[in-house]
Design a protein around this motif. Structure first.
Motif, PDB file in Angstrom:
ATOM      1  N   GLY A  75      51.800  43.451  20.278  1.00  0.00           N
ATOM      2  CA  GLY A  75      50.543  44.149  20.522  1.00  0.00           C
ATOM      3  C   GLY A  75      49.575  43.333  21.344  1.00  0.00           C
ATOM      4  O   GLY A  75      49.912  42.280  21.896  1.00  0.00           O
ATOM      5  N   ASP A  76      48.331  43.810  21.405  1.00  0.00           N
ATOM      6  CA  ASP A  76      47.350  43.251  22.325  1.00  0.00           C
ATOM      7  C   ASP A  76      46.713  41.954  21.851  1.00  0.00           C
ATOM      8  O   ASP A  76      46.321  41.122  22.668  1.00  0.00           O
ATOM      9  N   MET A  77      46.554  41.775  20.536  1.00  0.00           N
ATOM     10  CA  MET A  77      45.759  40.653  20.054  1.00  0.00           C
ATOM     11  C   MET A  77      46.350  39.285  20.439  1.00  0.00           C
ATOM     12  O   MET A  77      45.619  38.417  20.920  1.00  0.00           O
ATOM     13  N   PRO A  78      47.652  39.042  20.244  1.00  0.00           N
ATOM     14  CA  PRO A  78      48.195  37.751  20.690  1.00  0.00           C
ATOM     15  C   PRO A  78      48.065  37.551  22.200  1.00  0.00           C
ATOM     16  O   PRO A  78      47.846  36.426  22.661  1.00  0.00           O
ATOM     17  N   ILE A  79      48.179  38.625  22.957  1.00  0.00           N
ATOM     18  CA  ILE A  79      48.040  38.527  24.413  1.00  0.00           C
ATOM     19  C   ILE A  79      46.609  38.145  24.775  1.00  0.00           C
ATOM     20  O   ILE A  79      46.366  37.289  25.641  1.00  0.00           O
ATOM     21  N   LYS A  80      45.635  38.753  24.104  1.00  0.00           N
ATOM     22  CA  LYS A  80      44.241  38.403  24.359  1.00  0.00           C
ATOM     23  C   LYS A  80      43.967  36.948  23.997  1.00  0.00           C
ATOM     24  O   LYS A  80      43.270  36.233  24.723  1.00  0.00           O
ATOM     25  N   MET A  81      44.527  36.511  22.863  1.00  0.00           N
ATOM     26  CA  MET A  81      44.306  35.130  22.450  1.00  0.00           C
ATOM     27  C   MET A  81      44.984  34.167  23.412  1.00  0.00           C
ATOM     28  O   MET A  81      44.419  33.125  23.768  1.00  0.00           O
TER      29      MET A  81
END
Length: 334
Positions: A75-81
């Motif tokens: 999902g998006d959260m690890p990519i954002k981090m």
């Protein structure tokens, strides 16, 4: 025949997400409106140069791999981090190069060389702020706090390096604190944040953070070793740069205790005009002791510690990549 470990093979399990991070970073420079004033468009071009400078992408890959260790993390959260982590790293490089008066980084001219120190500092600030926006998008207060702590540690490390430059006696404790702040702190954050976003409990998250710490410490010790062993072309910056700037790293600290203190002191205490002539002799004196071998042993010890931190992690291709990353850091030549 065993295939050599490469960055591509290490990153392969998260290659798609890592490419998303790289693409996202590249688009930051492109988000300048078409009707923006010329100076704003010029900022976009400058950001494009800074953000496009090729790097190893170790830190965002570490975040992504850590997030997948427990079968979650999609999902998006690890990519954002991971994007935040890499942007923070880029920002520190811009500021470090400015403080160090560096002309090149990875074979490319630095922002301060191209546009002056004032512009470089502000571009670094821009990237810093942008990195914070991405970590806030995770909506995780723990990670926001840790990210803020990391920025503090990075600044403290750079300040300590400035204040201890040209001091002929630096303790091992001072050195370890400095390289934690300058390098290992961001590795800790990259690893821990991925683990947290991947559903790790507190014990597991600490183990992964400790892995990041050991990898980061090893990474910097190897860099300090390569400053004496590698060529300027390999490093993408002048070899022997740290000592030429009055910065004592682990090889010099060990060498000073092993018979090279006279040459090191002579160089450190010399007039600015004399240092160029004395530098080769000081470097050679360091190499003539067993300081480089001892430095290598210290780095290897950190690698061993990193691997032990992963003992309780369930088997997966992501764990394999983290173990391979430890070996890659240990065996890279530059």
């Amino acid at each position: 025949m065993v295939e050599a470990i490469t960055q591509e093979s290490i990153y392969e399990p998260v290659a798609k997400d890592l490419q998303t991070v790289i693409t996202e970073i590249a688009t930051i420079a492109e988000k300048v409106p078409e009707n923006a004033p010329e100076h704003a468009k010029d900022l976009g071009a400058k950001l494009g140069h800074v953000l496009a400078t090729p790097g190893k992408r170790v830190r965002p890959a570490l975040t992504l791999l850590a997030s997948r260790l427990w079968g979650q993390g999609e999902g998006d959260m690890p990519i954002k981090m991971a994007t935040a982590v890499e942007l923070l790293h880029i920002a520190t490089l811009v500021h470090d190069d400015t403080v160090d008066h560096a002309d090149t980084r990875r074979g490319h001219q630095t922002a301060s060389k191209l546009w002056g120190r004032n512009v470089a500092v502000l571009i670094g600030d821009f990237v810093f702020a942008t990195s914070a926006m991405y970590v806030c998008d995770t909506n995780n207060v723990r990670l926001v706090q840790r990210f803020a702590e990391t920025i503090t540690e990075l600044a403290r490390g750079e300040l300590n390096e400035i204040y201890t430059a040209w001091q002929p006696s630096i303790s091992l404790t001072d050195y370890n604190n400095r390289i934690y702040d300058k390098t290992a702190s961001l590795f800790c954050t990259a690893a821990e944040s991925g683990a947290v976003l991947g559903g790790a409990d507190d014990v597991a998250a600490k183990n992964v953070r400790d892995y990041g710490y050991s990898i980061g410490m090893a990474y910097q010790v190897y860099d300090d070793l390569l400053d004496y062993r590698a060529t300027s072309d390999q490093l993408g910056k002048p070899a022997g740069h740290d000592l030429s700037e009055g910065i004592l790293t682990l090889p010099a600290i060990i060498a000073a205790e092993n018979g090279a203190s006279g040459e090191i002191l002579a160089f450190m205490n010399a007039s600015k005009e004399s240092r160029t002539d004395l530098l080769p002799g000081a470097i050679e004196a360091i190499k003539q002791t067993d300081a480089l071998e001892q430095t290598h042993e210290v780095a290897t010890g950190y690698i061993d510690s990193a691997i032990r931190c992963l003992d309780d992690i369930p088997p997966s291709e992501f764990l394999d990549s983290l173990l391979a990353l430890a070996e890659y850091v240990q065996t890279r030549n530059y």
